[in-house]
Design a protein around this motif. Structure first.
Motif, PDB file in Angstrom:
ATOM      1  N   SER A   1      33.476  39.597  71.365  1.00 53.97           N
ATOM      2  CA  SER A   1      34.813  39.986  70.795  1.00 53.97           C
ATOM      3  C   SER A   1      35.449  41.250  71.189  1.00 53.97           C
ATOM      4  O   SER A   1      34.848  41.882  72.039  1.00 53.97           O
ATOM      5  CB  SER A   1      34.648  40.147  69.370  1.00 53.97           C
TER       6      SER A   1
ATOM      7  N   HIS B   1      38.851  41.547  66.205  1.00 55.34           N
ATOM      8  CA  HIS B   1      38.089  40.687  65.533  1.00 55.34           C
ATOM      9  C   HIS B   1      38.368  39.133  65.256  1.00 55.34           C
ATOM     10  O   HIS B   1      37.613  38.572  64.372  1.00 55.34           O
ATOM     11  CB  HIS B   1      37.596  41.170  64.120  1.00 55.34           C
ATOM     12  N   GLY B   2      39.298  38.660  66.242  1.00 50.03           N
ATOM     13  CA  GLY B   2      39.469  37.308  65.992  1.00 50.03           C
ATOM     14  C   GLY B   2      38.815  36.457  67.176  1.00 50.03           C
ATOM     15  O   GLY B   2      38.416  37.241  68.294  1.00 50.03           O
TER      16      GLY B   2
ATOM     17  N   ASP C   1      38.270  34.436  62.082  1.00 51.32           N
ATOM     18  CA  ASP C   1      38.460  36.057  61.841  1.00 51.32           C
ATOM     19  C   ASP C   1      36.793  36.150  61.581  1.00 51.32           C
ATOM     20  O   ASP C   1      36.283  35.983  60.609  1.00 51.32           O
ATOM     21  CB  ASP C   1      39.177  36.121  60.597  1.00 51.32           C
TER      22      ASP C   1
ATOM     23  N   ASP D   1      35.735  38.818  60.636  1.00 52.72           N
ATOM     24  CA  ASP D   1      35.188  39.713  59.707  1.00 52.72           C
ATOM     25  C   ASP D   1      35.103  39.006  58.144  1.00 52.72           C
ATOM     26  O   ASP D   1      35.113  39.510  57.266  1.00 52.72           O
ATOM     27  CB  ASP D   1      36.330  40.898  59.554  1.00 52.72           C
ATOM     28  N   GLN D   2      35.620  37.864  58.287  1.00 50.67           N
ATOM     29  CA  GLN D   2      35.838  37.020  56.953  1.00 50.67           C
ATOM     30  C   GLN D   2      34.562  36.140  56.613  1.00 50.67           C
ATOM     31  O   GLN D   2      33.959  35.865  57.586  1.00 50.67           O
ATOM     32  CB  GLN D   2      37.150  36.097  57.219  1.00 50.67           C
TER      33      GLN D   2
ATOM     34  N   LEU E   1      40.378  30.246  60.004  1.00 54.46           N
ATOM     35  CA  LEU E   1      41.658  30.628  59.458  1.00 54.46           C
ATOM     36  C   LEU E   1      42.844  29.409  59.543  1.00 54.46           C
ATOM     37  O   LEU E   1      43.447  29.008  58.649  1.00 54.46           O
ATOM     38  CB  LEU E   1      42.400  32.030  60.181  1.00 54.46           C
TER      39      LEU E   1
END
Length: 172
Positions: free
Chosen positions: A83, A130-131, A145, A147-148, A153
């Motif tokens: 990433s 972070h995508g 994402d 971080d999710q 998304l």
């Protein structure tokens, strides 16, 4: 401009003396399976190697040693990418078009499944810090994402399946 107007050296002898030859310093052999993909780490001297034997080999190219072997995948590892912030992401692939395959986020020795695609993952590309974009044999392009908790998304259904993805550096 100065470079554009300078003369180009055409003598092979002079070119060879100016550029040192490549020297084989190390080799890595996969005992079982084949290399499906590889990716250089952004801020380390590590190459991540995706193998058909359901493993990822993290190879330190400065010391010419295997740093770590990641295993436990349910299918062949077809894609690896780092990433924008340097985290390793991998994806499975399968010969069967209908077999669901996972995209994984790696945190040290922990392998976290973050998204399942309804067929083999054909390409991964980092997006911003972070995508991640994941392309599937099912004709999908999925934005994740990292971080999710629920990483997916958005998913776009395409007419044809993407065989690769390339995003310009700094793309929004």
């Amino acid at each position: 401009a100065r470079l554009a107007h300078s003369e180009i050296e055409e003598s092979t002898v002079k070119i060879r003396s100016a550029i040192p030859p490549a020297i084989l310093r190390a080799q890595i052999h996969l005992r079982k399976g084949r290399l499906n993909d590889l990716c250089f780490a952004l801020h380390q001297s590590i190459i991540a190697i995706a193998a058909s034997n359901r493993k990822i080999i993290l190879w330190n190219f400065r010391t010419a040693e295997i740093q770590q072997v990641l295993s436990g995948f349910s299918r062949s590892v077809g894609q690896v990418v780092y990433s924008g912030e340097g985290r390793l992401v991998s994806a499975e692939r399968s010969r069967e078009i209908q077999h669901p395959c996972w995209v994984y986020l790696h945190d040290g020795e922990r392998i976290k499944p973050i998204c399942q695609i309804s067929g083999p993952v054909t390409a991964l590309a980092p997006w911003q810090q972070h995508g991640l974009l994941a392309a599937g044999r099912d004709g999908t392009l999925t934005l994740l994402d990292l971080d999710q908790e629920n990483a997916r998304l958005n998913t776009l259904q395409l007419q044809d399946w993407p065989r690769g993805i390339c995003l310009p550096a700094g793309s929004d």
